[in-house]
Design a protein around this motif. Structure first.
Motif, short mmCIF file in Angstrom:
data_model
loop_
_atom_site.label_atom_id
_atom_site.label_comp_id
_atom_site.label_asym_id
_atom_site.label_seq_id
_atom_site.Cartn_x
_atom_site.Cartn_y
_atom_site.Cartn_z
N LEU A 296 0.81 -1.22 0.00
CA LEU A 296 0.00 0.00 0.00
C LEU A 296 0.84 1.28 0.00
O LEU A 296 0.59 2.18 -0.80
CB LEU A 296 -0.95 -0.02 1.20
N PRO A 297 1.88 1.41 0.85
CA PRO A 297 2.69 2.64 0.81
C PRO A 297 3.40 2.83 -0.53
O PRO A 297 3.52 3.96 -1.02
CB PRO A 297 3.70 2.44 1.95
N VAL A 298 3.86 1.73 -1.14
CA VAL A 298 4.53 1.83 -2.43
C VAL A 298 3.53 2.27 -3.50
O VAL A 298 3.83 3.11 -4.35
CB VAL A 298 5.19 0.48 -2.79
N GLY A 299 2.32 1.68 -3.47
CA GLY A 299 1.31 2.07 -4.44
C GLY A 299 0.97 3.55 -4.35
O GLY A 299 0.80 4.22 -5.37
N ARG A 300 0.89 4.07 -3.12
CA ARG A 300 0.61 5.50 -2.96
C ARG A 300 1.74 6.34 -3.51
O ARG A 300 1.51 7.37 -4.16
CB ARG A 300 0.39 5.82 -1.49
N ALA A 301 2.99 5.90 -3.25
CA ALA A 301 4.15 6.66 -3.74
C ALA A 301 4.21 6.64 -5.27
O ALA A 301 4.59 7.64 -5.89
CB ALA A 301 5.43 6.09 -3.14
N LEU A 302 3.85 5.50 -5.87
CA LEU A 302 3.87 5.41 -7.33
C LEU A 302 2.78 6.26 -7.98
O LEU A 302 2.95 6.74 -9.10
CB LEU A 302 3.71 3.95 -7.76
N ALA A 303 1.65 6.44 -7.30
CA ALA A 303 0.52 7.14 -7.90
C ALA A 303 0.47 8.63 -7.58
O ALA A 303 -0.21 9.39 -8.28
CB ALA A 303 -0.79 6.49 -7.45
N GLN A 304 1.17 9.09 -6.54
CA GLN A 304 1.01 10.47 -6.09
C GLN A 304 1.41 11.49 -7.16
O GLN A 304 0.62 12.36 -7.54
CB GLN A 304 1.84 10.70 -4.83
N ALA A 305 2.64 11.41 -7.66
CA ALA A 305 3.10 12.38 -8.67
C ALA A 305 2.31 12.26 -9.97
O ALA A 305 1.95 13.30 -10.56
CB ALA A 305 4.60 12.22 -8.91
N PRO A 306 2.03 11.06 -10.49
CA PRO A 306 1.20 10.98 -11.69
C PRO A 306 -0.16 11.63 -11.53
O PRO A 306 -0.65 12.30 -12.45
CB PRO A 306 1.09 9.46 -11.93
N MET A 307 -0.81 11.46 -10.37
CA MET A 307 -2.10 12.10 -10.14
C MET A 307 -1.95 13.62 -10.18
O MET A 307 -2.78 14.33 -10.76
CB MET A 307 -2.66 11.67 -8.78
N TRP A 308 -0.90 14.11 -9.54
CA TRP A 308 -0.68 15.56 -9.53
C TRP A 308 -0.46 16.08 -10.94
O TRP A 308 -1.01 17.12 -11.32
CB TRP A 308 0.54 15.86 -8.65
N LEU A 309 0.33 15.34 -11.73
CA LEU A 309 0.63 15.79 -13.08
C LEU A 309 -0.61 15.77 -13.96
O LEU A 309 -0.82 16.67 -14.79
CB LEU A 309 1.72 14.89 -13.68
N LEU A 310 -1.48 14.78 -13.78
CA LEU A 310 -2.72 14.72 -14.57
C LEU A 310 -3.61 15.93 -14.31
O LEU A 310 -4.32 16.39 -15.21
CB LEU A 310 -3.49 13.44 -14.24
N SER A 311 -3.56 16.46 -13.09
CA SER A 311 -4.40 17.62 -12.78
C SER A 311 -3.93 18.87 -13.51
O SER A 311 -4.66 19.87 -13.55
CB SER A 311 -4.42 17.86 -11.27
N HIS A 312 -2.70 18.84 -14.07
CA HIS A 312 -2.17 19.99 -14.81
C HIS A 312 -2.28 19.82 -16.32
O HIS A 312 -1.86 20.72 -17.07
CB HIS A 312 -0.71 20.23 -14.43
N ALA A 313 -2.76 18.66 -16.79
CA ALA A 313 -2.87 18.44 -18.23
C ALA A 313 -3.89 19.39 -18.84
O ALA A 313 -4.92 19.70 -18.22
CB ALA A 313 -3.25 17.00 -18.52
N SER A 314 -3.63 19.81 -20.08
CA SER A 314 -4.53 20.75 -20.74
C SER A 314 -5.55 20.03 -21.60
O SER A 314 -6.76 20.15 -21.39
CB SER A 314 -3.72 21.72 -21.60
#
Length: 369
Positions: A293-311
């Motif tokens: 679970l902690p690894v899954g959160r670490a793998l998904a955190q930055a991608p989720m943040w980056l998706l919120s900035h997609a145009s």
């Protein structure tokens, strides 16, 4: 289910002790058998010696198996057949006046040998084989005699001890075995209940932590929106809200029963971006185990943040190969690398590349570390 080793160990020790006790009784009966003291009364002698030798060999084999704590297995049935055959050989070769006398050593010995071979078996099998042993003698009397009333009464009296004692021992062994098995089953059931309680407590604690994280992240934004500190018209505020919404979807998705939890959570984030009109392409490649679970959160955190900035467009690749699990995300607009949240978990690394038109990020986990 977690099995308590003490319960199984105690059951095995009890059954092993019962087997050893029956074997010891059988050895004592064999050692005190009348054949060695009355060799001269048997004519012919070879059937008696052969039968006695067969049962002695079977007892020695049992001692070896007992020392190694191994069962008879597939050799049990042949050994039982050989024992009954030896009993028939000894009984049917006796002179009529020696049947059910002190010279009839096999009548009192065979039952104990059968009980040794039937160690750990059900009571029905014990009674059936002891009945077969008694039938050998009764058939011999009916066919070859003597069959007068006095002899039949003597045979019944002798049978009470020679057959009754093994039957009583077999009943006691079967009862104790059933008690041990029930105690073991009860112990396993108790362990299963404790395991379920522990899992429920862990799930409750995980959910409490998850909702605590959501509360800490979302409450300040909602309060700021309510009091006017933040304006929904601000693009940065909208991106922040979208990131937190994707994060909430990911946290909720952690409890879903799916084969691939990481891809499932990334799909939740992609769905939030697509609701905003962003075309998101998600492509898993290769194979990998479900990360902790902690690894899954670490793998998904930055991608989720980056998706919120997609145009308008974004792509996500999940690649598992060579002992590595990597998440690659590309969006159609630049961001500052220093703004991307860094994973705070050992074993998870991150790289960010950006230019004037796009940003690419790789989050990597070494599976074997």
């Amino acid at each position: 289910m977690i099995e308590e080793p003490d319960a199984g160990f105690a059951t095995d020790r009890l059954l092993l002790g019962l087997r050893a006790a029956v074997t010891a009784i059988c050895a004592s009966v064999m050692a005190s058998a009348s054949l060695p003291r009355k060799l001269d009364v048997h004519q012919p002698l070879w059937p008696q010696v052969t039968a006695f030798g067969i049962m002695t060999v079977l007892l020695l084999v049992e001692l070896v198996l007992l020392a190694r704590r191994r069962p008879w297995g597939r050799w049990r049935i042949p050994a039982l057949a050989v024992t009954l055959g030896a009993s028939a050989l000894a009984t049917w070769s006796l002179a009529p006046h020696h049947v059910a006398s002190t010279a009839d050593w096999s009548f009192g010995t065979t039952g104990w040998v059968l009980l040794v071979l039937l160690s750990g078996q059900r009571l029905q099998a014990v009674l059936a084989l002891l009945a077969a042993h008694a039938t050998v003698t009764f058939m011999r009397v009916l066919v070859l005699g003597p069959s007068d009333l006095e002899f039949c009464l003597r045979l019944l009296a002798v049978s009470v001890g020679t057959i009754g004692f093994p039957v009583a021992a077999g009943v006691a062994t079967a009862v104790l075995r059933d008690i041990a098995e029930r105690a073991h089953a009860a112990s396993l059931e108790a362990a299963e209940i404790r395991t379920a309680e522990e899992l429920a407590a862990q799930v409750h604690e995980t959910r409490r932590e998850r909702f605590g994280e959501i509360h800490e992240a979302i409450e300040p934004i909602l309060r700021a929106l309510a009091d006017g500190t933040l304006a929904i018209s601000d693009p940065q505020v909208r991106r922040s809200c979208e990131f937190q919404a994707a994060r909430m979807r990911r946290l909720f998705a952690e409890t879903d029963l799916v084969a691939d939890r990481l891809v499932h959570e990334l799909r939740q984030g992609a769905d939030v971006a697509e609701r905003r009109g962003v075309m998101v392409q998600l492509e898993p490649v290769g194979s990998w185990p479900n990360p902790p679970l902690p690894v899954g959160r670490a793998l998904a955190q930055a991608p989720m943040w980056l998706l919120s900035h997609a145009s308008k467009a974004a792509s996500i690749s999940v690649i598992g190969a060579g002992g590595e699990l990597a998440v690659h995300v590309t969006i159609d607009c630049p961001v500052r690398p220093e703004d991307v949240p860094e994973p705070d978990l050992p074993g998870v690394t991150q790289r960010v590349f950006t230019d004037t038109e796009s940003t690419w990020i790789e989050v990597l986990w070494m599976i074997n570390e």
